[in-house]
Design an enzyme around this catalytic site. Sequence first.
Site, PDB file in Angstrom:
ATOM      1  N   SER A 106       0.844  -1.193   0.000  1.00 42.10           N
ATOM      2  CA  SER A 106       0.000   0.000   0.000  1.00 42.10           C
ATOM      3  C   SER A 106       0.877   1.239   0.000  1.00 42.10           C
ATOM      4  CB  SER A 106      -0.893   0.019   1.246  1.00 42.10           C
ATOM      5  OG  SER A 106      -0.136   0.370   2.397  1.00 42.10           O
ATOM      6  N   ASP A 107       0.310   2.374  -0.365  1.00 42.81           N
ATOM      7  CA  ASP A 107       1.009   3.623  -0.104  1.00 42.81           C
ATOM      8  C   ASP A 107       0.801   3.957   1.370  1.00 42.81           C
ATOM      9  OD1 ASP A 107       2.470   5.953  -0.453  1.00 42.81           O
ATOM     10  OD2 ASP A 107       1.520   6.414  -2.351  1.00 42.81           O
ATOM     11  N   TRP A 108       1.464   4.998   1.830  1.00 44.98           N
ATOM     12  CA  TRP A 108       1.509   5.335   3.261  1.00 44.98           C
ATOM     13  C   TRP A 108       0.089   5.511   3.814  1.00 44.98           C
ATOM     14  CZ3 TRP A 108       6.171   6.773   6.061  1.00 44.98           C
ATOM     15  CH2 TRP A 108       5.928   7.228   7.359  1.00 44.98           C
ATOM     16  N   ASN A 109      -0.338   4.547   4.645  1.00 41.63           N
ATOM     17  CA  ASN A 109      -1.637   4.586   5.313  1.00 41.63           C
ATOM     18  C   ASN A 109      -2.807   4.604   4.333  1.00 41.63           C
ATOM     19  OD1 ASN A 109      -3.346   4.647   7.622  1.00 41.63           O
ATOM     20  ND2 ASN A 109      -3.557   6.864   7.448  1.00 41.63           N
TER      21      ASN A 109
END
Length: 741
Positions: free
Chosen positions: A282-285
């Site tokens: 995933s991307d950050w969060n």
Amino acid sequence: MRKTFTGLALLLLVCVSASAQQTSISKKVEVLLAKMTLDEKVGQLNQLSGDWEATGPVTKNTGDKLQQVRDGKIGSVLNIMGENHTRTFQDAAMKSRLKIPLLFGQDVIHGYSITFPIPLAEAASWDLPAIERSARIAATEASAAGINWTFAPMVDVARDPRWGRVMEGAGEDTYLGSLIAAARVRGFQGRGIGSTDAVMACVKHFAGYGAAIGGRDYNSVDMSLHALWQTYLPPFKAALDAGAATFMNAFNDLNGTPATGNAYLQRDILKGKWGFKGLVVSDWNSIGEMIPHGYAKDLKQAAETAIKAGNDMDMESRAYIGHLAVLVREGKVPIATVNEAVRRILTKKFELGLFDNPYKFINAAHEKATLNQPKNIEAARDMGRKSIVLLKNEKNLLPLSKDVKTIALIGPLSKEKWYLKGAWSTNVDPNDNVVNIYEGLQNHAPNAKILYAQGCNITDSVATDFKEAVETAQKADVVVMAVGEDIFMTGEARSKANIHIPGVQEDLIKAVVATGKPVVVLLMAGRPMIFNWTAEHAPAIVYTWWLGSQMGNSVADVLFGDYNPSGKLPMTFPRSEGQIPLYYNYMNTGRPATGDNDAFYRSSYLDVPNTPQYAFGFGLSYTTYSYSNISISKTAIRKDETITVSFDLKNTGNVAGEEVAQLYIRDMVAQPLRPVKELKDFAKVKLAPGESKRISFKLDKEKLSFYNDKLEWITQPGDFKVMIGPASNNIKLEKTFQLIN
């Protein structure tokens, strides 16, 4: 015959060996997987940022991360750099029950210790070997510092310069972007993951992120599936075909579904149709952000949605570590789905060789010996000058004579150092030897007197009389002005509605040009800017972007003629924000802006031309080139045949140079519509004064194909126009041919 047989035998041996190695790794993964508890499996899917640096809002109250590593609750960390820090975390992993090593990820976007030009600037070089070498050096340095995974390349096609992250990609064109994506993957991964001088590439952001509505970061993307497949997906496929080890999904929603929870993107396309075997992070969060999207009610539902959609690793949301085991026990997520994700992660750790030696990439002596090697610093300088685009050069003001007696250097970026590295630089050593513009001029013209005046600050909103700057200019033989953005104006979360030269800097340019002195304007930015007055009135304009550690020397190499500029724009430069999105390969309308239609009822603006200030592919040189004698091997071909287009390219000037000759095509009649022109090949050709070369391009079925409304990859019989020239709006040669059944 014997040589051919030997070559085939060696190739077969390599393929058999690779297959055997993969089979061996698969067996090892299954043995390890059988030993793991559910909680340990979930731990492998959890990635957290270290405590030294963050690239997003850090998750609060995460507790003792080293203890979580010892407990098997973390499979990867990011933002941990250097032998000392990576060793500390890997030591903790070796105290876990199964001793599964950590992956160390880092945003190595355009260099590690040595900073190279921002990716958009490198794209302006149109020099694929140089771009690959840049990524190769970055990987060599990063891997020596304990990193084995970079979150690059970003391959998003971007046609809106208001979007701050245009600086991270290759610009607006699908074809050029695809070639650059593959080059960067090859550079990062070198001889293959597992080599101690390579890092795993992570292709991002899958998918459509570059088309955020309004150019506003993280915003929704709403596009047809035809546009997705035709324009935005090909660079991802090119990176995958080049062997990319990992993919990252995107922050945006695509047509109403967040990319992180989008099974069509991750399972149907990436892992299904394309057969991707690596891991998806995933991307950050971005898993947690499905809650404010309004797609998931809480973190538990977000975790369920993401894992089912094909997201393997959770970066920084703690959704998986907090909820995935419960979801499996409740029967909401099949254990097979978790196992599949864990397999992908463990496979990469085995391929990296971390189970044989967890400290394979962690060696203080090797790190010290590898960083900042002189040959790599010189490569950064070379990449910098290749990335510069000469936009204007009235009366051949450039190159400057090294015998010039007095140079006035004016502008707020004249002595700046840190900004020259551009956004997404790792800043391993904030005090490294960045060469600024002032120093670059000194290095190239040691006998010249260099006068300096700041003139204004970058963000000053009120014009002054610029008295000191004007007086300084009046004392000089030539004026060099260093103006543009600061480092905080492009990059993630740095979108702008106004992309004119910031503050009152263009007023400063006006005041200095009014002195009548010869003026060279250096424009520094991470995006295309708007500077209409400067474009019309400044005698010479050089677009330098942000070029990294060696920027001052790279710029001076061009200003003084040690390097003849060869860069070409990878993005269209608009005249007004109202034209955006503006790109060269648009579809014609039923009432085109040009042609025989009624002068009023046409697709145009009342207050600004349709044309850009500077077109895609544009860039000047200190010499001139002629294009002539075009020929085409056939006037009609069948779809499985190849056609060759040839022409003569001659350096008609007095100095050696490199020209980027560009080939465009137009499918004259097609259903669905095709653009007015599409880049399908180019060649960067070095020519001595007076030298001529015969250049040939080949067009085959692949280059003539496109997606129809059913998303089928097809060719259609009909007439094609071939166009060759130095820019998308400067076609010198044309031919037509016919594609028949």
